[in-house]
Design a protein around this motif. Structure first.
Motif, mmCIF file in Angstrom:
data_model
loop_
_atom_site.group_PDB
_atom_site.id
_atom_site.type_symbol
_atom_site.label_atom_id
_atom_site.label_comp_id
_atom_site.label_asym_id
_atom_site.label_seq_id
_atom_site.Cartn_x
_atom_site.Cartn_y
_atom_site.Cartn_z
ATOM 1 N N THR A 34 -5.532 4.744 -1.699
ATOM 2 C CA THR A 34 -4.838 3.765 -0.864
ATOM 3 C C THR A 34 -5.261 3.882 0.592
ATOM 4 O O THR A 34 -5.806 4.899 1.025
ATOM 5 N N ALA A 81 -3.234 4.275 -9.006
ATOM 6 C CA ALA A 81 -3.321 3.094 -8.140
ATOM 7 C C ALA A 81 -4.618 3.053 -7.350
ATOM 8 O O ALA A 81 -4.888 2.082 -6.656
ATOM 9 N N GLY A 82 -5.432 4.097 -7.446
ATOM 10 C CA GLY A 82 -6.650 4.169 -6.642
ATOM 11 C C GLY A 82 -6.371 4.716 -5.258
ATOM 12 O O GLY A 82 -5.216 4.894 -4.845
ATOM 13 N N LEU A 104 2.119 1.837 -3.464
ATOM 14 C CA LEU A 104 1.068 2.392 -4.312
ATOM 15 C C LEU A 104 0.843 3.872 -4.011
ATOM 16 O O LEU A 104 0.555 4.668 -4.914
ATOM 17 N N THR A 105 0.972 4.245 -2.749
ATOM 18 C CA THR A 105 0.837 5.657 -2.376
ATOM 19 C C THR A 105 1.929 6.489 -3.041
ATOM 20 O O THR A 105 1.665 7.597 -3.540
ATOM 21 N N ARG A 136 -13.327 -1.616 -5.415
ATOM 22 C CA ARG A 136 -12.134 -1.240 -6.183
ATOM 23 C C ARG A 136 -12.518 -0.619 -7.523
ATOM 24 O O ARG A 136 -11.977 0.413 -7.932
ATOM 25 N N SER A 158 -7.719 1.357 -4.105
ATOM 26 C CA SER A 158 -6.578 0.532 -4.481
ATOM 27 C C SER A 158 -6.864 -0.929 -4.148
ATOM 28 O O SER A 158 -7.763 -1.256 -3.360
ATOM 29 N N SER A 159 -6.080 -1.813 -4.749
ATOM 30 C CA SER A 159 -6.239 -3.243 -4.466
ATOM 31 C C SER A 159 -6.024 -3.536 -2.987
ATOM 32 O O SER A 159 -6.690 -4.391 -2.397
ATOM 33 N N ASP A 212 0.823 -1.206 0.000
ATOM 34 C CA ASP A 212 0.000 0.000 0.000
ATOM 35 C C ASP A 212 0.863 1.263 0.000
ATOM 36 O O ASP A 212 0.552 2.243 -0.691
ATOM 37 N N ASN A 253 1.035 6.988 -6.665
ATOM 38 C CA ASN A 253 0.045 8.052 -6.837
ATOM 39 C C ASN A 253 0.680 9.435 -6.721
ATOM 40 O O ASN A 253 0.262 10.386 -7.384
#
Length: 281
Positions: free
Chosen positions: A252, A249-250, A37-38, A98, A104-105, A34, A41
């Motif tokens: 997080t 990444a969506g 992914l942050t 999601r 995020s995933s 996570d 982003n």
């Protein structure tokens, strides 16, 4: 008999230990991913994806299962989750959040997995109905910005329009609510509930969960009053709406928690002070 009891206890403890270790490994690895992914982003454009539009809205029937979460109710009302709100697997729940909220995933998994843990169910094999979330102090809690306390309204699937209007009226320009608005309304709701509800309770997790609910209004709906009015009152999204969160990444878990904490400790610690008054810690 003593040996049999000891053997059974050893198996139980072994399973419990294995379950605890597996749980810890899952969360450590997910938190690590996570954070990556942050960072992704942070260094990519904010509007990196095209968010999907939602299917048509169909209002709930009297026999449909609904809970205290407007987001999950809306996913069922739009047919993304089963419209009857029953028999939903946790991976399906994670996939829906999601895709349509652009979580995020890691975050969508965490939400669904934590829900399974809270309800004491297996993430991979069990199912959930939306009204299962109405269990008091599990997901549902006193002091909600969209529901009366369970003491006054046992059916926590029913949004309270007066509370929602009060929330949206905190907007200074009538167009968008802010982090400060949300911190203030949470403080007021908590104090009102404490004063009027003779069975008022609030756990530490419920305290944080209130701020987390508010964070989604900013990070997924951008605080837009007109969109939130439709979403919170009717539990549907406006026609043509898609999530305002467009990062690659969506949303997080890290980004979500940071916003939740900023709401929690906003407004001169107003809500925090109210919470301390409740639990005396």
């Amino acid at each position: 008999m003593p040996f049999s009891w000891f053997y059974t206890a050893a198996i139980f403890l072994g399973k419990s230990l294995w379950g605890t270790l597996a749980y810890a490994f899952i969360f450590v690895s997910r938190f690590f991913w996570d954070n990556l992914l942050t960072l992704l982003n942070t260094f990519t454009p904010r509007k990196s994806i095209t968010a999907p539009l939602w299917p048509d809205f169909v209002a709930r029937s009297d026999t449909d299962s609904r809970g205290p979460c407007p987001g999950l109710n809306a996913l069922s009302n739009h047919g993304i989750l089963p419209h009857n709100g029953r028999g939903i697997t946790f991976p399906v729940l994670a996939a829906a959040m999601r895709k349509y909220f652009n979580m995020s995933s890691t975050f969508s998994f965490f939400m669904a997995y934590s829900l399974a843990q809270t309800l004491r169910r297996d993430y991979y094999t069990d199912t959930v109905s939306l009204n299962d979330l109405c269990a008091h102090n599990a997901i549902e809690r006193d002091g909600s910005y969209s529901r009366l306390d369970a003491y006054f309204q046992p059916d926590q699937s029913i949004p309270n329009h007066e509370l929602i209007d009060e929330l949206l009226s905190t907007s200074i320009d009538g167009n968008r609510i802010t982090r400060a608005n949300l911190s203030q309304i949470l403080s007021k709701r908590l104090e009102d509930s404490k004063r009027t509800n003779p069975q008022f309770t609030l756990s530490s997790s419920g305290w944080f969960f209130g701020a987390a609910n508010c964070a989604s209004l900013l990070q997924i709906f951008d605080g837009l009053v007109d969109d939130l009015r439709t979403f919170l009152k009717e539990e549907r999204v406006p026609e043509g709406w898609s999530t305002k969160r467009r990062s690659l990444a969506g949303l997080t878990l890290t980004e979500f928690n940071i916003m939740s904490l900023r709401i929690l400790f906003g407004s001169d610690l107003a809500w925090t002070k109210a919470k301390l008054g409740v639990e005396g810690c």
